[in-house]
Design an enzyme around this catalytic site. Structure first.
Site, short mmCIF file in Angstrom:
data_model
loop_
_atom_site.label_atom_id
_atom_site.label_comp_id
_atom_site.label_asym_id
_atom_site.label_seq_id
_atom_site.Cartn_x
_atom_site.Cartn_y
_atom_site.Cartn_z
N PHE A 45 0.67 -1.30 -0.05
CA PHE A 45 0.11 -0.16 -0.04
C PHE A 45 0.82 1.38 -0.14
CE2 PHE A 45 0.65 -0.29 4.67
CZ PHE A 45 1.06 1.02 4.87
N GLU A 51 -4.87 -4.24 -1.41
CA GLU A 51 -6.43 -4.28 -1.45
C GLU A 51 -6.77 -2.78 -0.69
OE1 GLU A 51 -5.26 -6.79 2.09
OE2 GLU A 51 -4.58 -6.43 0.02
N SER A 71 5.78 -6.73 4.01
CA SER A 71 6.42 -6.80 5.56
C SER A 71 7.28 -8.18 5.47
CB SER A 71 5.33 -7.32 6.68
OG SER A 71 4.76 -8.46 6.29
N LYS A 88 -1.27 -7.65 -8.73
CA LYS A 88 -1.91 -7.63 -7.66
C LYS A 88 -1.65 -6.51 -6.65
CE LYS A 88 -2.89 -8.53 -3.86
NZ LYS A 88 -3.19 -7.89 -2.63
N CYS A 104 9.69 1.44 3.47
CA CYS A 104 10.63 0.45 4.19
C CYS A 104 12.22 1.19 4.26
CB CYS A 104 10.94 -0.84 3.10
SG CYS A 104 11.38 -0.34 1.25
N GLU A 113 9.84 -3.12 13.30
CA GLU A 113 9.32 -2.26 12.31
C GLU A 113 7.90 -1.83 12.84
OE1 GLU A 113 9.32 -1.55 7.43
OE2 GLU A 113 8.49 -3.63 8.13
#
Length: 501
Positions: A158, A185, A236, A182, A291, A392
């Site tokens: 995202f 969402e 992640s 993909k 990140c 994180e």
């Protein structure tokens, strides 16, 4: 705000399969919401294996002809893509602001970095060249050819809904592959628009790019499908390990880029004008949802020197304004949704109970209509082993760890299970040279808060920040999206008298 309810008029996203927009094969949906306002933007289909089946079928059919297309023609399709993306920079940035929450300037910079990836991939004709070595025996020559892997699935996060799809799409396409995208969402609108723009490029055959929506079920279907040859993923560390384990177990090539806990080492001689802005920009830009965000400031020196560095950082961060990404005066945008804010507040609360000192408290910021706003937060006196210094958090939270010298700072950074990025602030060339040699991370910065390489260089960390041998972007991308084939040939026998068997 990840509920499944939305006003009846909220549009339902479609899949893009075989060159057509079609209703998704899904019974359930997730609502994508504006993080700043909570307004419903779209209903996102939670597709599964059936959707993947039909997308893969179309992709495999299209890839046969695309592989046979001359590489310079494939590269020209990227020239068109680059131009159309450039013409829609502001529109794409606006979608990132609306669906993900970033400030407009940050979103515009993201779009620019995505376009750079297309520009880097445009040189694919050169990178796809093979090698030859003649005369390795009497009449014997060796050749190395690069050929596409086939069908690639790109599973993107995202936090960079434009840039990361463009890390994968152009390189895979110029190498002769078909691509199934993909997107997350949580904010799929920018990726949808990219595919709409791709669909208008005549050089790209129908079916060569597909778009499918969903969450866990569709991801696992991509990892399991025998018709998919390679997986490109960013997310992640935990999910990256799942993706790599499951996909490689199914015989697929994988590049899975995971999470990070990036240290910013501040020496006492750091430039007091440069360092605070770089640290604050790294820690709180995009609300820390990168990140590459520097989420631990490692202050080096005596207590007095550490206090001085912290005061510079705290003063710079105190001037930041949190609020909607669409407001021109906003510095710290909302996090992706209200649930993310609630989780982050819980981390800050727990750290405070453990004795960590909150020197800048973002919990006081108005959460806003979307419930996702959290101000810049700085936590001091964090033990090196505390989770806010090691895990994180993915939010606008900066942990401060104090150490006496560069030895201890490098040891702290090296103890992390991650290895994405580490940066150093200093005016000492010898310290910088030692840092470059010893730091245990894949991407380093000296007096640079966000050490993200340009698209012509590989992007990828070490250790738990990646489950792959090849990174994204740069030469690694062309290597990942192609397979090597070595051909050894003999012509002419042992001399001019013909062949003997």
């Amino acid at each position: 705000m990840s509920d499944v309810t939305a006003p009846p008029a909220t549009r339902v996203l479609q899949s893009f399969v075989g060159g057509r927009w079609v209703d998704a094969l899904a019974d359930e949906h997730r609502v994508s919401r504006d993080p700043a306002t909570g307004a419903a933007l779209a209903r996102v289909p939670l597709s599964g294996a059936a959707e993947v089946d039909r997308a893969v079928a179309a992709a495999r059919e299209a890839q046969v002809a695309w592989r046979a297309t001359a590489p310079q023609v494939r590269a020209r399709a990227l020239y068109r893509l680059r131009d159309v993306l450039d013409a829609h920079r502001e529109e794409l940035a606006g979608l990132v602001v609306q669906d993900m929450g970033k400030t407009f300037d940050d979103a515009l910079a993201e779009v620019g970095r995505g376009i750079e990836s297309v520009e880097a991939a445009m040189g694919g004709v050169h990178h796809l060249k093979g090698q030859t070595l003649e005369g390795i025996g009497t009449g014997v020559d060796a050749e190395l050819h690069r050929q596409p892997v086939g069908v690639v699935a790109a599973i993107t996060p995202f936090n960079f809904p434009v840039m990361i799809p463009l890390w994968f799409l152009p390189y895979a396409l110029v190498a002769g592959n078909a691509v199934l995208l993909k997107p997350s969402e949580q904010d799929p609108l920018a990726s949808e628009r990219i595919v709409q723009l791709l669909a208008g490029i005549d050089e790209l055959p129908a079916g060569i790019v597909s778009l499918v929506h969903g969450a866990h079920d569709v991801v696992n279907a991509l990892l399991d499908h025998p018709g998919i040859d390679a997986i490109s993923f960013v997310g992640s560390a935990r999910t990256a390990r799942h993706v790599a384990t499951r996909a490689t177990g199914n015989g697929k090539r994988v590049q899975a880029l995971g999470g990070a806990k990036n240290a910013m080492i501040v020496l006492p001689d750091a430039d007091p004008r440069l360092m605070p802005a770089q640290v604050v920009g790294s820690a709180f830009g995009a609300a820390g949802q990168r990140c590459m965000a520097g989420s631990v400031a490692v202050l080096v020196g005596t207590a007095e020197e550490q206090d001085r560095s912290l005061a510079l950082i705290r003063d710079a961060a105190s001037a930041l304004r949190s609020g909607p990404g669409g407001d021109a005066g906003t510095d710290v945008c909302p996090v992706i949704d209200a649930a993310a804010r609630e989780r982050l507040v819980g981390e800050i609360d727990a750290a405070e109970r453990d004795g960590v000192r909150v020197v800048l408290d973002g919990r006081a910021a108005d959460a806003g209509p979307g419930g996702a706003n959290l101000g810049a937060t700085i936590l001091d006196a964090v033990p090196a082993e505390h989770r806010v210094a090691t895990e994180e958090l993915f939010g606008p939270v900066l942990a401060v760890v104090r150490v006496p010298d560069l030895d201890a700072a490098l040891a702290f950074a090296a103890a992390s299970r991650y290895g994405n990025s580490t940066v150093l602030f200093t005016e000492s060339g010898s310290a910088a040279r030692r840092f470059r040699y010893e730091a245990d991370a894949g991407m380093l910065g000296v007096n640079v808060g966000v050490a993200a390489p340009i698209a012509w260089m590989p992007f990828g960390g070490w250790n738990d920040s990646i489950d792959a041998d090849l990174s994204a972007n740069g030469e690694d991308a062309f290597r990942f999206y192609t397979r090597q084939k070595v051909v050894t040939t003999r012509w002419g026998g042992s001399g001019g008298g013909g062949m003997r068997f």
